[in-house]
Design a protein around this motif. Structure first.
Motif, PDB file in Angstrom:
ATOM      1  N   LEU A  30       0.831  -1.208   0.000  1.00 41.87           N
ATOM      2  CA  LEU A  30       0.000   0.000   0.000  1.00 41.87           C
ATOM      3  C   LEU A  30       0.862   1.253   0.000  1.00 41.87           C
ATOM      4  CD1 LEU A  30      -2.832  -0.918   2.556  1.00 41.87           C
ATOM      5  CD2 LEU A  30      -2.935  -0.974   0.064  1.00 41.87           C
ATOM      6  N   HIS A  31       1.916   1.244   0.822  1.00 40.01           N
ATOM      7  CA  HIS A  31       2.784   2.419   0.939  1.00 40.01           C
ATOM      8  C   HIS A  31       3.446   2.756  -0.394  1.00 40.01           C
ATOM      9  CE1 HIS A  31       5.781   5.211   2.352  1.00 40.01           C
ATOM     10  NE2 HIS A  31       6.761   4.408   1.995  1.00 40.01           N
ATOM     11  N   ARG A  32       3.861   1.744  -1.125  1.00 41.49           N
ATOM     12  CA  ARG A  32       4.561   1.965  -2.390  1.00 41.49           C
ATOM     13  C   ARG A  32       3.600   2.098  -3.575  1.00 41.49           C
ATOM     14  NH1 ARG A  32      10.213  -1.239  -2.097  1.00 41.49           N
ATOM     15  NH2 ARG A  32      10.488  -1.300   0.167  1.00 41.49           N
ATOM     16  N   ASN A  33       2.290   1.997  -3.290  1.00 40.95           N
ATOM     17  CA  ASN A  33       1.276   2.085  -4.345  1.00 40.95           C
ATOM     18  C   ASN A  33       1.566   1.100  -5.477  1.00 40.95           C
ATOM     19  OD1 ASN A  33      -0.267   4.268  -3.174  1.00 40.95           O
ATOM     20  ND2 ASN A  33       1.422   5.626  -3.732  1.00 40.95           N
ATOM     21  N   VAL A  34       1.918  -0.136  -5.072  1.00 37.81           N
ATOM     22  CA  VAL A  34       2.210  -1.180  -6.053  1.00 37.81           C
ATOM     23  C   VAL A  34       0.979  -1.442  -6.924  1.00 37.81           C
ATOM     24  CG1 VAL A  34       2.787  -3.623  -6.347  1.00 37.81           C
ATOM     25  CG2 VAL A  34       3.989  -2.252  -4.628  1.00 37.81           C
ATOM     26  N   PHE A  35      -0.197  -1.366  -6.324  1.00 35.91           N
ATOM     27  CA  PHE A  35      -1.451  -1.533  -7.057  1.00 35.91           C
ATOM     28  C   PHE A  35      -2.186  -0.188  -7.053  1.00 35.91           C
ATOM     29  CE2 PHE A  35      -0.380  -5.587  -5.114  1.00 35.91           C
ATOM     30  CZ  PHE A  35      -0.416  -6.449  -6.210  1.00 35.91           C
ATOM     31  N   SER A  36      -2.579   0.257  -8.212  1.00 34.98           N
ATOM     32  CA  SER A  36      -3.208   1.576  -8.324  1.00 34.98           C
ATOM     33  C   SER A  36      -4.496   1.679  -7.504  1.00 34.98           C
ATOM     34  CB  SER A  36      -3.511   1.889  -9.801  1.00 34.98           C
ATOM     35  OG  SER A  36      -4.385   0.916 -10.355  1.00 34.98           O
ATOM     36  N   ASN A  37      -5.185   0.554  -7.329  1.00 34.62           N
ATOM     37  CA  ASN A  37      -6.432   0.548  -6.553  1.00 34.62           C
ATOM     38  C   ASN A  37      -6.275  -0.319  -5.298  1.00 34.62           C
ATOM     39  OD1 ASN A  37      -6.224  -1.880  -7.861  1.00 34.62           O
ATOM     40  ND2 ASN A  37      -8.166  -1.712  -8.972  1.00 34.62           N
ATOM     41  N   GLY A  38      -5.072  -0.366  -4.735  1.00 34.72           N
ATOM     42  CA  GLY A  38      -4.789  -1.220  -3.590  1.00 34.72           C
ATOM     43  C   GLY A  38      -5.665  -0.946  -2.387  1.00 34.72           C
ATOM     44  N   VAL A  39      -5.911   0.324  -2.091  1.00 33.58           N
ATOM     45  CA  VAL A  39      -6.740   0.656  -0.935  1.00 33.58           C
ATOM     46  C   VAL A  39      -8.159   0.149  -1.137  1.00 33.58           C
ATOM     47  CG1 VAL A  39      -7.735   2.535   0.419  1.00 33.58           C
ATOM     48  CG2 VAL A  39      -5.338   2.639  -0.279  1.00 33.58           C
ATOM     49  N   ASP A  40      -8.719   0.364  -2.324  1.00 27.47           N
ATOM     50  CA  ASP A  40     -10.062  -0.148  -2.613  1.00 27.47           C
ATOM     51  C   ASP A  40     -10.092  -1.677  -2.507  1.00 27.47           C
ATOM     52  OD1 ASP A  40     -11.164   2.327  -3.062  1.00 27.47           O
ATOM     53  OD2 ASP A  40     -10.752   2.302  -5.215  1.00 27.47           O
ATOM     54  N   GLN A  41      -9.012  -2.324  -2.963  1.00 26.22           N
ATOM     55  CA  GLN A  41      -8.962  -3.780  -2.915  1.00 26.22           C
ATOM     56  C   GLN A  41      -8.946  -4.302  -1.484  1.00 26.22           C
ATOM     57  OE1 GLN A  41      -5.473  -4.376  -5.477  1.00 26.22           O
ATOM     58  NE2 GLN A  41      -6.781  -5.413  -6.967  1.00 26.22           N
ATOM     59  N   ILE A  42      -8.080  -3.722  -0.631  1.00 25.83           N
ATOM     60  CA  ILE A  42      -7.977  -4.242   0.735  1.00 25.83           C
ATOM     61  C   ILE A  42      -9.254  -3.972   1.533  1.00 25.83           C
ATOM     62  CG2 ILE A  42      -6.923  -2.196   1.800  1.00 25.83           C
ATOM     63  CD1 ILE A  42      -5.105  -4.134   3.359  1.00 25.83           C
ATOM     64  N   VAL A  43      -9.912  -2.844   1.257  1.00 24.32           N
ATOM     65  CA  VAL A  43     -11.156  -2.529   1.956  1.00 24.32           C
ATOM     66  C   VAL A  43     -12.298  -3.414   1.462  1.00 24.32           C
ATOM     67  CG1 VAL A  43     -12.899  -0.743   2.332  1.00 24.32           C
ATOM     68  CG2 VAL A  43     -10.472  -0.162   2.468  1.00 24.32           C
TER      69      VAL A  43
END
Length: 237
Positions: free
Chosen positions: A104-117
């Motif tokens: 998440l910190h490195r923004n490896v996935f552009s929608n990582g926050v949406d994915q984890i939530v």
């Protein structure tokens, strides 16, 4: 918080002559964990508690952080060789949570926050479906009102929306079914580490299977191990 080192140079020099036993190593790492816990409790936690109206990204990081802190606090209590399985299992969980943080910190996935939530509801969806199906197939084991009632209510309220979000975030598989991944990234742990850097890959690779042995069924993590081996595993974890 103030940490004072009262050891003299002679004390430090004398310490180099002490044999490095597994018990001493484990005790040293335990002291470090206790120090980290003290710093987190007195410094980090008050700062997080000042946050008001956290957005999804902040909520994700705070949740991951508090889960890691919880495991660290557990280690200060379960600190004997007999707790080796719990200690090693906790190490696996902390490492996975840390990898999540880095992704998440490195923004490896552009929608990582949406994915984890969204994955929170994906996990609940899969669990609810499992429970509902089991008691539908085995009504003789159910009770009245049905044990699966809360799960049925979750499915009725959230299943459609969760599936719609899942399709947007993870798409469909070759059989045209919406993907509901086991991890929000859709990757296993070594693959997740590969997305970060070589140092993380190395950290994951060292002891990867031993941590799994402590979590999963079977005897691979204990057979032919002497107490000193288990003590060393505690220290390393």
């Amino acid at each position: 918080m103030k940490i004072i080192n009262e050891l003299s140079d002679d004390d430090m020099l004398r310490s180099t002559t002490i044999p490095h036993s597994t018990s001493l190593l484990a005790g040293a790492w335990l002291c470090l964990i206790e120090g980290c816990d003290l710093f987190a409790t007195e410094t980090v936690n008050p700062l997080i508690q000042l946050w008001k109206g956290m957005n999804q990204r902040e909520t994700a990081f705070a949740g991951l952080y508090y889960r890691i802190l919880g495991f660290c606090k557990t280690m200060t209590v379960l600190n004997a060789v007999v707790h080796q399985q719990s200690i090693t299992s906790a190490e696996r969980s902390v490492l996975e949570l840390y990898v999540d943080m880095e992704l998440l910190h490195r923004n490896v996935f552009s929608n990582g926050v949406d994915q984890i939530v969204t994955h929170v509801d994906v996990q609940k969806l899969k669990a609810a479906r499992r429970v509902v199906k089991f008691y539908a197939d085995n009504p003789d084991l159910d009770q009245k009102p049905s044990y699966s009632m809360p799960h049925q209510e979750f499915l009725a309220k959230w299943a459609d929306l969760t599936m719609q979000k899942a399709e947007i975030l993870w798409g469909k598989d070759k059989k045209n079914k919406i993907v509901l991944p086991d991890h929000w990234s859709g990757l296993n742990l070594p693959e997740r580490a590969e997305k970060i850097d070589k140092a993380m890959q190395d950290r994951v690779a060292q002891g990867y299977d031993m941590r799994n042995f402590a979590v999963h069924t079977g005897l691979a993590g204990v057979v032919n191990f002497e107490e000193a081996h288990l003590e060393m595993q505690c220290a390393l974890s």
